[in-house]
Design a protein around this motif. Sequence first.
Motif, PDB file in Angstrom:
ATOM      1  N   MET A   1       3.830   2.811  -7.613  1.00  0.00           N
ATOM      2  CA  MET A   1       3.072   1.583  -7.880  1.00  0.00           C
ATOM      3  C   MET A   1       3.093   1.233  -9.362  1.00  0.00           C
ATOM      4  O   MET A   1       3.236   0.087  -9.737  1.00  0.00           O
ATOM      5  CB  MET A   1       1.632   1.733  -7.411  1.00  0.00           C
ATOM      6  N   LEU A  33      -3.727  -2.325  -7.107  1.00  0.00           N
ATOM      7  CA  LEU A  33      -2.785  -1.443  -6.410  1.00  0.00           C
ATOM      8  C   LEU A  33      -3.354  -0.031  -6.301  1.00  0.00           C
ATOM      9  O   LEU A  33      -3.198   0.634  -5.276  1.00  0.00           O
ATOM     10  CB  LEU A  33      -1.436  -1.431  -7.149  1.00  0.00           C
ATOM     11  N   GLY A  34      -4.014   0.423  -7.367  1.00  0.00           N
ATOM     12  CA  GLY A  34      -4.618   1.756  -7.347  1.00  0.00           C
ATOM     13  C   GLY A  34      -5.702   1.865  -6.291  1.00  0.00           C
ATOM     14  O   GLY A  34      -5.765   2.843  -5.530  1.00  0.00           O
ATOM     15  N   ALA A  36      -6.046  -0.020  -3.644  1.00  0.00           N
ATOM     16  CA  ALA A  36      -5.428  -0.129  -2.317  1.00  0.00           C
ATOM     17  C   ALA A  36      -4.820   1.209  -1.901  1.00  0.00           C
ATOM     18  O   ALA A  36      -5.003   1.658  -0.762  1.00  0.00           O
ATOM     19  CB  ALA A  36      -4.351  -1.224  -2.341  1.00  0.00           C
ATOM     20  N   GLU A  37      -4.136   1.847  -2.823  1.00  0.00           N
ATOM     21  CA  GLU A  37      -3.499   3.135  -2.511  1.00  0.00           C
ATOM     22  C   GLU A  37      -4.558   4.176  -2.137  1.00  0.00           C
ATOM     23  O   GLU A  37      -4.384   4.946  -1.184  1.00  0.00           O
ATOM     24  CB  GLU A  37      -2.693   3.610  -3.725  1.00  0.00           C
ATOM     25  N   GLY A  40      -5.530   3.875   1.323  1.00  0.00           N
ATOM     26  CA  GLY A  40      -4.452   4.019   2.303  1.00  0.00           C
ATOM     27  C   GLY A  40      -3.771   2.710   2.652  1.00  0.00           C
ATOM     28  O   GLY A  40      -3.117   2.598   3.688  1.00  0.00           O
ATOM     29  N   SER A  42      -0.947  -0.033   1.876  1.00  0.00           N
ATOM     30  CA  SER A  42       0.341  -0.061   1.180  1.00  0.00           C
ATOM     31  C   SER A  42       0.442  -1.277   0.271  1.00  0.00           C
ATOM     32  O   SER A  42      -0.293  -2.264   0.430  1.00  0.00           O
ATOM     33  CB  SER A  42       1.485  -0.099   2.196  1.00  0.00           C
ATOM     34  N   ALA A  43       1.391  -1.190  -0.673  1.00  0.00           N
ATOM     35  CA  ALA A  43       1.620  -2.322  -1.584  1.00  0.00           C
ATOM     36  C   ALA A  43       2.066  -3.553  -0.799  1.00  0.00           C
ATOM     37  O   ALA A  43       1.741  -4.680  -1.150  1.00  0.00           O
ATOM     38  CB  ALA A  43       2.679  -1.939  -2.615  1.00  0.00           C
TER      39      ALA A  43
ATOM     40  N   TYR B  32      -8.080  -7.702  -4.980  1.00  0.00           N
ATOM     41  CA  TYR B  32      -7.986  -6.831  -3.807  1.00  0.00           C
ATOM     42  C   TYR B  32      -9.183  -7.014  -2.878  1.00  0.00           C
ATOM     43  O   TYR B  32      -9.056  -6.914  -1.653  1.00  0.00           O
ATOM     44  CB  TYR B  32      -7.881  -5.375  -4.269  1.00  0.00           C
TER      45      TYR B  32
END
Lengths: 177, 117
Positions: A1, A33-34, A36-37, A40, A42-43, B32
């Motif tokens: 990522m 992104l962090g 989200a990761e 669990g 995905s990008a 997000y």
Amino acid sequence: MSDFVEQCRREWKRLGVPDQLAEEMAADLASDLGEAEAEGVSAEELLGSSAFDPRSFAASWAAERGVIPAPPDRGRGRRRRPRVLVAFTVLAALTLVVAALLLLTGEPKVSLVTTKSHTPPAPGSFVPPTVQRQVLHTNNASAPVEWILLFLATVALGFALWLWANWSRSRPPAATA
Amino acid sequence: MAPATQRRTELLRGVLDLCLLAVMDEGPAYGYEMTKRLRERGLAIVGEGSIYPLLGRLERDGLVETYRAASDGGPPRKYYRPSSAGRLALAMGVSEWRAARDAVDAVLAPVKVEVVV
């Protein structure tokens, strides 16, 4: 990522996005992104197919945000350029035809000649030995304007053909089925 | 891209800005967080439907206001909320969407779908 964010950062730098803004966008993206990761996700679920094309994603984001100029409307430029070229080519061709016709239909009507002044100097005054001047003169073929026009029109037509050749090369290849 | 995914992407592209304005109208959110709110309603980001360029456009057009604030235990995030122009755009967009949806429903409703396996 982090590699994705790094590639975005490089693209923003290449595109001239101001450093502070690029850092801000990179930090927001890295945080999202962090997170989200960690959950669990995905990008691809966060970015769609853009997850596989960081450069396009970065360019699109910067352009939509208005921090880099929008991509030029290349199609419009290509439509406009031939109109100018057509006008230039027609003008050059007309000049060529007119000059040729004038030359073919008889003696040149107007020419540039060099004359010398032989006026005797007044007593006590200094005058150069000879004074040369160029004047328009009729019925003399030493430097006919028609020939000059023909030369200029030929050069202009050659330049127009060169522009046409360049324009043809710059057109995108035709779409294939 | 599969035909079903492509159609979904095309449909989403036309209304994703409205969906973003709607979820941030429920409360300020960062990127997000908005994706999560959309996913909770069954609206997953598919195809080319990334929200970030769209958020950039909304910001450029003055339809959102932004501010930075610390998130829950995380780094400071950029929060978005609709501006007054954004709320107006949302109201108008929702009205247009409902009219379009009703018209499409009127055409598609009589269609009987039978799937033979």
